[in-house]
Design a protein around this motif. Structure first.
Motif, PDB file in Angstrom:
ATOM      1  N   THR A 324       0.819  -1.207   0.000  1.00 33.68           N
ATOM      2  CA  THR A 324       0.000   0.000   0.000  1.00 33.68           C
ATOM      3  C   THR A 324       0.855   1.260   0.000  1.00 33.68           C
ATOM      4  O   THR A 324       2.027   1.248   0.394  1.00 33.68           O
ATOM      5  CB  THR A 324      -0.905   0.041   1.239  1.00 33.68           C
ATOM      6  N   SER A 325       0.249   2.377  -0.403  1.00 35.11           N
ATOM      7  CA  SER A 325       0.956   3.656  -0.406  1.00 35.11           C
ATOM      8  C   SER A 325       1.374   4.070   1.000  1.00 35.11           C
ATOM      9  O   SER A 325       2.345   4.811   1.174  1.00 35.11           O
ATOM     10  CB  SER A 325       0.066   4.753  -1.001  1.00 35.11           C
ATOM     11  N   ARG A 326       0.619   3.619   1.991  1.00 36.84           N
ATOM     12  CA  ARG A 326       0.981   3.965   3.361  1.00 36.84           C
ATOM     13  C   ARG A 326       2.416   3.559   3.667  1.00 36.84           C
ATOM     14  O   ARG A 326       3.169   4.305   4.299  1.00 36.84           O
ATOM     15  CB  ARG A 326       0.017   3.282   4.334  1.00 36.84           C
ATOM     16  N   ARG A 327       2.797   2.374   3.207  1.00 39.08           N
ATOM     17  CA  ARG A 327       4.153   1.884   3.462  1.00 39.08           C
ATOM     18  C   ARG A 327       5.106   2.260   2.330  1.00 39.08           C
ATOM     19  O   ARG A 327       6.258   2.619   2.574  1.00 39.08           O
ATOM     20  CB  ARG A 327       4.130   0.367   3.653  1.00 39.08           C
ATOM     21  N   ALA A 328       4.624   2.150   1.072  1.00 38.09           N
ATOM     22  CA  ALA A 328       5.511   2.385  -0.069  1.00 38.09           C
ATOM     23  C   ALA A 328       5.939   3.842  -0.168  1.00 38.09           C
ATOM     24  O   ALA A 328       7.074   4.143  -0.566  1.00 38.09           O
ATOM     25  CB  ALA A 328       4.812   1.957  -1.365  1.00 38.09           C
ATOM     26  N   ARG A 329       5.052   4.752   0.190  1.00 41.14           N
ATOM     27  CA  ARG A 329       5.376   6.177   0.105  1.00 41.14           C
ATOM     28  C   ARG A 329       5.593   6.773   1.499  1.00 41.14           C
ATOM     29  O   ARG A 329       6.677   7.256   1.814  1.00 41.14           O
ATOM     30  CB  ARG A 329       4.264   6.916  -0.640  1.00 41.14           C
ATOM     31  N   GLY A 330       4.556   6.743   2.333  1.00 38.95           N
ATOM     32  CA  GLY A 330       4.690   7.316   3.665  1.00 38.95           C
ATOM     33  C   GLY A 330       5.762   6.643   4.494  1.00 38.95           C
ATOM     34  O   GLY A 330       6.537   7.318   5.189  1.00 38.95           O
ATOM     35  N   GLY A 331       5.839   5.324   4.429  1.00 39.04           N
ATOM     36  CA  GLY A 331       6.830   4.603   5.216  1.00 39.04           C
ATOM     37  C   GLY A 331       8.250   4.882   4.769  1.00 39.04           C
ATOM     38  O   GLY A 331       9.124   5.193   5.580  1.00 39.04           O
ATOM     39  N   VAL A 332       8.491   4.788   3.458  1.00 33.78           N
ATOM     40  CA  VAL A 332       9.841   5.023   2.930  1.00 33.78           C
ATOM     41  C   VAL A 332      10.268   6.470   3.172  1.00 33.78           C
ATOM     42  O   VAL A 332      11.375   6.752   3.658  1.00 33.78           O
ATOM     43  CB  VAL A 332       9.901   4.686   1.429  1.00 33.78           C
ATOM     44  N   GLY A 333       9.384   7.436   2.850  1.00 30.21           N
ATOM     45  CA  GLY A 333       9.717   8.837   3.062  1.00 30.21           C
ATOM     46  C   GLY A 333       9.927   9.165   4.526  1.00 30.21           C
ATOM     47  O   GLY A 333      10.847   9.905   4.891  1.00 30.21           O
ATOM     48  N   GLY A 334       9.086   8.586   5.394  1.00 32.86           N
ATOM     49  CA  GLY A 334       9.220   8.842   6.822  1.00 32.86           C
ATOM     50  C   GLY A 334      10.510   8.298   7.394  1.00 32.86           C
ATOM     51  O   GLY A 334      11.160   8.947   8.230  1.00 32.86           O
TER      52      GLY A 334
END
Length: 454
Positions: A324-334
């Motif tokens: 999911t974007s939660r992990r693929a985007r938010g998780g990686v960026g965070g």
């Protein structure tokens, strides 16, 4: 008709291109990367020409600081206003108007004038450049479905890094050999040339009004199979977020928009610190020579560019793998922000030498990817008819860091001397820590898109 059988229509007003949709998508993306490069070359002129400008115009440090701050006077306000306008006016013409105004704003300064002309030029330039990033991202992403947006979104962010890396040596050479007004002329002409290329080649893509960017039909459009009209199979349409007029208030109240904005604020703080004060911090705060400081600056910005592209590749691979974007985007960026925060918080107490260099490069070089993460996340969340406003309002909040950071850091240096830089780095680390936590815990566009569609 099934939920996933609608091909996004190519806007009727978009001019027919002789090249394929896929090729034109990358031509538009390349033009917008150059657009952002010119944008940040414009921003860097004053810093690169600080000494000759002060000498030529007889300015005190306070007067020169006023001229530098004037750039952000209308930056955020215009960023929000034009972002909202981008949902009603074709972004192609907004981008053209911005580029034209960049050149017009700098023309009087290139020809002559004193402090009043300098301040007026910077205010107008800031007003024109405030909306540049969100509108450029909105236009670029309109050519790609959600699962293919990471790379083009990252390339627009990379334009920031390339603008600084290329502008620094080129404009420094121009300033040294032909004077600082010639450098202003160069960037003004670059904006004019870009505008002339954008008129025939620029435009919005087939996803400018699409609500289901990841449908099989959308993937077909991404392969160049979309036609100028919507192809419908079956007996109904997808009732996603764009099926009704979702308010900006609801979008801005989502945890995803809030988390992305908080995280991106930390990134923009680092950018403002890097553009205005990092050279002085390296020279006066850490004791590096001018040559060594220049090399470290190139290393920081170079790493930032590599990380931006690396994040795009990792996020894209994760999304294609079903993450999911939660992990693929938010998780990686965070996670990148949290690593940068740890480096900045450790930097003031680190021993001089290799450890200082490593922490500095990591702390300032890893955080740039969050700009791409924030934009692609909000673009995924917001319905197409609200995307420009959602991005513009986020950018307006985020870019206040450009107004606050230089002033605050300057105040710390004035009152504390070299120790002020150390406190500024600690503040930067704290902001990155808050941003990293916000990205990891709040960003979840899938969840919030479902809430918006209710």
């Amino acid at each position: 008709m099934t939920d996933t059988d609608v091909v996004p229509a190519v806007p009727a007003h978009r001019p027919r291109a002789t090249m394929s949709p896929r090729h034109r998508a990358w031509v538009v993306t390349a033009l917008l990367v150059v657009f952002m490069m010119i944008n940040f070359a414009d921003k860097s002129v004053l810093g690169l020409a600080a000494d000759p400008i002060r000498k030529d115009l007889g300015l005190s440090s306070s007067a020169f600081g006023l001229a530098s701050s004037a750039f952000f006077l209308l930056f955020s306000i215009c960023g929000a206003a034009v972002g909202l306008l981008a949902d009603r006016v074709r972004p192609k013409w907004l981008l053209l108007a911005m580029a034209a105004l960049w050149s017009v704003a700098q023309a009087p300064l290139a020809m002559g004038g004193g402090l009043a002309v300098l301040i007026t030029s910077r205010v107008l330039l800031g007003a024109a450049e405030g909306p540049a990033f969100p509108v450029a991202q909105q236009t670029t992403l309109s050519w790609f479905p959600n699962h293919r947006r990471n790379l083009p979104g990252a390339l627009i962010v990379l334009g920031i890094t390339l603008g600084v890396l290329i502008a620094a040596p080129v404009l420094t050479w121009v300033i040294h050999h032909h004077g600082w007004r010639s450098a202003v002329t160069v960037v003004a002409l670059a904006g004019t040339v870009w505008a002339l290329l954008w008129i025939p080649l620029g435009g919005e893509g087939p996803y400018a009004a699409a609500s289901d960017d990841d449908s099989p039909a959308a993937a077909a459009a991404d392969s160049g199979e979309a036609t100028g009209t919507a192809t419908v199979k079956g007996a109904g349409t997808r009732m996603g977020p764009a099926a009704h007029r979702t308010s900006y208030r609801r979008i801005l109240a989502t945890r995803t928009w809030i988390g992305a904005t908080i995280a991106y604020f930390g990134t923009y703080w680092v950018i403002a610190f890097g553009l205005v004060w990092l050279p002085s911090y390296l020279h006066d705060g850490l004791g590096y020579s001018s040559a060594a400081s220049a090399r470290l600056l190139m290393l920081v910005w170079g790493l930032s560019g590599v990380v931006v592209l690396g994040q795009a590749g990792v996020a894209g691979w994760l999304l294609r793998s079903g993450i999911t974007s939660r992990r693929a985007r938010g998780g990686v960026g965070g996670i990148l922000l949290l690593i940068g925060a740890a480096a900045c918080l450790a930097l003031p107490s680190a021993p001089a030498g290799a450890a200082t260099v490593a922490l500095l490069v990591i702390g300032f070089g890893l955080t740039g990817a969050m700009g791409s993460v924030a934009v692609t996340t909000v673009a995924e969340l917001a319905p197409a008819h609200r995307r420009g406003g959602a991005l513009g309002l986020m950018n307006a909040v985020v870019t206040t860091a450009g107004l606050i950071a230089p002033t605050l850091i300057g105040r710390l240096v004035d009152t504390q001397g070299a120790a002020g830089y150390q406190h500024a780095v600690l503040i930067t680390g704290a902001l990155l820590l808050i941003g990293g936590i916000a990205a990891v815990t709040l960003i979840d566009p899938d969840r919030d898109a479902r809430l918006l569609s209710d």
